[in-house]
Design a protein around this motif. Structure first.
Motif, mmCIF file in Angstrom:
data_model
loop_
_atom_site.group_PDB
_atom_site.id
_atom_site.type_symbol
_atom_site.label_atom_id
_atom_site.label_comp_id
_atom_site.label_asym_id
_atom_site.label_seq_id
_atom_site.Cartn_x
_atom_site.Cartn_y
_atom_site.Cartn_z
ATOM 1 N N GLN A 29 49.506 42.942 -37.776
ATOM 2 C CA GLN A 29 48.407 42.100 -38.273
ATOM 3 C C GLN A 29 47.808 41.263 -37.141
ATOM 4 O OE1 GLN A 29 50.310 39.979 -41.447
ATOM 5 N NE2 GLN A 29 50.032 41.644 -42.914
ATOM 6 N N GLU A 30 48.653 40.686 -36.299
ATOM 7 C CA GLU A 30 48.163 39.904 -35.166
ATOM 8 C C GLU A 30 47.414 40.784 -34.170
ATOM 9 O OE1 GLU A 30 51.536 37.838 -33.613
ATOM 10 O OE2 GLU A 30 51.637 36.478 -35.334
ATOM 11 N N TYR A 31 47.889 41.999 -33.973
ATOM 12 C CA TYR A 31 47.232 42.941 -33.075
ATOM 13 C C TYR A 31 45.828 43.276 -33.586
ATOM 14 C CZ TYR A 31 46.457 47.261 -30.436
ATOM 15 O OH TYR A 31 45.936 48.227 -29.630
ATOM 16 N N ILE A 32 45.694 43.494 -34.885
ATOM 17 C CA ILE A 32 44.392 43.826 -35.463
ATOM 18 C C ILE A 32 43.434 42.643 -35.344
ATOM 19 C CG2 ILE A 32 43.209 44.362 -37.637
ATOM 20 C CD1 ILE A 32 45.671 46.101 -38.335
ATOM 21 N N ILE A 33 43.918 41.431 -35.574
ATOM 22 C CA ILE A 33 43.075 40.240 -35.421
ATOM 23 C C ILE A 33 42.604 40.127 -33.975
ATOM 24 C CG2 ILE A 33 43.108 37.711 -35.421
ATOM 25 C CD1 ILE A 33 44.968 37.948 -37.907
ATOM 26 N N LEU A 34 43.514 40.312 -33.035
ATOM 27 C CA LEU A 34 43.153 40.282 -31.617
ATOM 28 C C LEU A 34 42.121 41.354 -31.299
ATOM 29 C CD1 LEU A 34 43.867 39.139 -28.736
ATOM 30 C CD2 LEU A 34 45.411 41.084 -28.567
ATOM 31 N N LEU A 35 42.330 42.539 -31.812
ATOM 32 C CA LEU A 35 41.417 43.650 -31.571
ATOM 33 C C LEU A 35 40.008 43.341 -32.068
ATOM 34 C CD1 LEU A 35 41.134 46.699 -30.743
ATOM 35 C CD2 LEU A 35 41.646 47.217 -33.113
ATOM 36 N N LYS A 36 39.896 42.772 -33.250
ATOM 37 C CA LYS A 36 38.590 42.513 -33.846
ATOM 38 C C LYS A 36 37.889 41.295 -33.271
ATOM 39 C CE LYS A 36 39.290 44.628 -38.334
ATOM 40 N NZ LYS A 36 39.284 44.384 -39.773
ATOM 41 N N HIS A 37 38.648 40.269 -32.904
ATOM 42 C CA HIS A 37 38.049 38.996 -32.522
ATOM 43 C C HIS A 37 37.986 38.748 -31.019
ATOM 44 C CE1 HIS A 37 37.685 37.284 -36.561
ATOM 45 N NE2 HIS A 37 38.761 38.003 -36.836
ATOM 46 N N GLU A 38 38.884 39.320 -30.266
ATOM 47 C CA GLU A 38 38.988 38.971 -28.856
ATOM 48 C C GLU A 38 38.536 40.064 -27.892
ATOM 49 O OE1 GLU A 38 39.792 35.892 -27.865
ATOM 50 O OE2 GLU A 38 40.053 35.297 -29.953
ATOM 51 N N TRP A 39 38.835 41.310 -28.216
ATOM 52 C CA TRP A 39 38.546 42.388 -27.272
ATOM 53 C C TRP A 39 37.065 42.701 -27.272
ATOM 54 C CZ3 TRP A 39 42.843 46.517 -28.252
ATOM 55 C CH2 TRP A 39 44.067 45.977 -27.841
ATOM 56 N N ILE A 40 36.487 42.693 -26.077
ATOM 57 C CA ILE A 40 35.071 43.039 -25.976
ATOM 58 C C ILE A 40 34.932 44.544 -25.852
ATOM 59 C CG2 ILE A 40 34.408 40.824 -25.011
ATOM 60 C CD1 ILE A 40 34.236 42.246 -22.278
ATOM 61 N N ASP A 41 33.813 45.022 -26.308
ATOM 62 C CA ASP A 41 33.529 46.457 -26.280
ATOM 63 C C ASP A 41 32.179 46.630 -25.605
ATOM 64 O OD1 ASP A 41 33.034 49.128 -26.727
ATOM 65 O OD2 ASP A 41 33.723 49.076 -28.811
ATOM 66 N N PHE A 42 32.146 47.343 -24.512
ATOM 67 C CA PHE A 42 30.897 47.501 -23.779
ATOM 68 C C PHE A 42 29.872 48.315 -24.551
ATOM 69 C CE2 PHE A 42 33.955 46.482 -20.431
ATOM 70 C CZ PHE A 42 33.336 45.348 -19.932
ATOM 71 N N SER A 43 30.312 49.136 -25.482
ATOM 72 C CA SER A 43 29.348 49.863 -26.309
ATOM 73 C C SER A 43 28.697 48.956 -27.349
ATOM 74 C CB SER A 43 30.030 51.045 -27.008
ATOM 75 O OG SER A 43 30.966 50.597 -27.959
ATOM 76 N N LEU A 44 29.241 47.740 -27.520
ATOM 77 C CA LEU A 44 28.655 46.747 -28.431
ATOM 78 C C LEU A 44 28.016 45.606 -27.633
ATOM 79 C CD1 LEU A 44 31.547 46.491 -31.052
ATOM 80 C CD2 LEU A 44 29.491 47.897 -31.176
ATOM 81 N N ASN A 45 27.457 45.946 -26.492
ATOM 82 C CA ASN A 45 26.792 44.977 -25.608
ATOM 83 C C ASN A 45 27.736 43.890 -25.122
ATOM 84 O OD1 ASN A 45 24.331 46.336 -25.883
ATOM 85 N ND2 ASN A 45 23.829 45.179 -27.732
ATOM 86 N N GLY A 46 28.985 44.227 -24.888
ATOM 87 C CA GLY A 46 29.949 43.272 -24.353
ATOM 88 C C GLY A 46 30.443 42.250 -25.362
ATOM 89 N N LEU A 47 30.323 42.537 -26.644
ATOM 90 C CA LEU A 47 30.773 41.622 -27.689
ATOM 91 C C LEU A 47 31.995 42.192 -28.392
ATOM 92 C CD1 LEU A 47 27.297 40.886 -29.316
ATOM 93 C CD2 LEU A 47 28.566 39.392 -27.781
ATOM 94 N N SER A 48 32.742 41.318 -29.053
ATOM 95 C CA SER A 48 33.807 41.819 -29.921
ATOM 96 C C SER A 48 33.156 42.390 -31.174
ATOM 97 C CB SER A 48 34.776 40.694 -30.298
ATOM 98 O OG SER A 48 34.146 39.772 -31.162
ATOM 99 N N SER A 49 33.898 43.147 -31.948
ATOM 100 C CA SER A 49 33.300 43.758 -33.138
ATOM 101 C C SER A 49 32.844 42.703 -34.147
ATOM 102 C CB SER A 49 34.273 44.737 -33.788
ATOM 103 O OG SER A 49 35.461 44.091 -34.156
#
Length: 64
Positions: A29-49
């Motif tokens: 659960q903590e990993y998923i929260i980190l994935l959605k809120h913290e990790w940036i994605d360059f295909s999303l213009n450098g934003l988190s999901s």
């Protein structure tokens, strides 16, 4: 979806020891929260999901 589980296994499951199913569930659960809120994605213009969806919703609301 397969990429998510492969990444989860390589970055979490194989690195740590889990002494109970509950502990594993909390870590996932903590990993998923980190994935959605913290990790940036360059295909999303450098934003988190979450940031990308929030920005898209505000642009859509402003255009209406």
């Amino acid at each position: 979806m397969e990429i998510f589980f492969a990444t989860l296994r390589s970055e979490l499951y194989y690195i740590e020891r889990f002494w109970s199913i509950e502990n594993l569930q909390i870590e996932i659960q903590e990993y998923i929260i980190l994935l959605k809120h913290e990790w940036i994605d360059f295909s999303l213009n450098g934003l988190s999901s979450v940031d990308y969806r929030t920005e898209a919703a505000s642009v859509e609301a402003a255009s209406v």
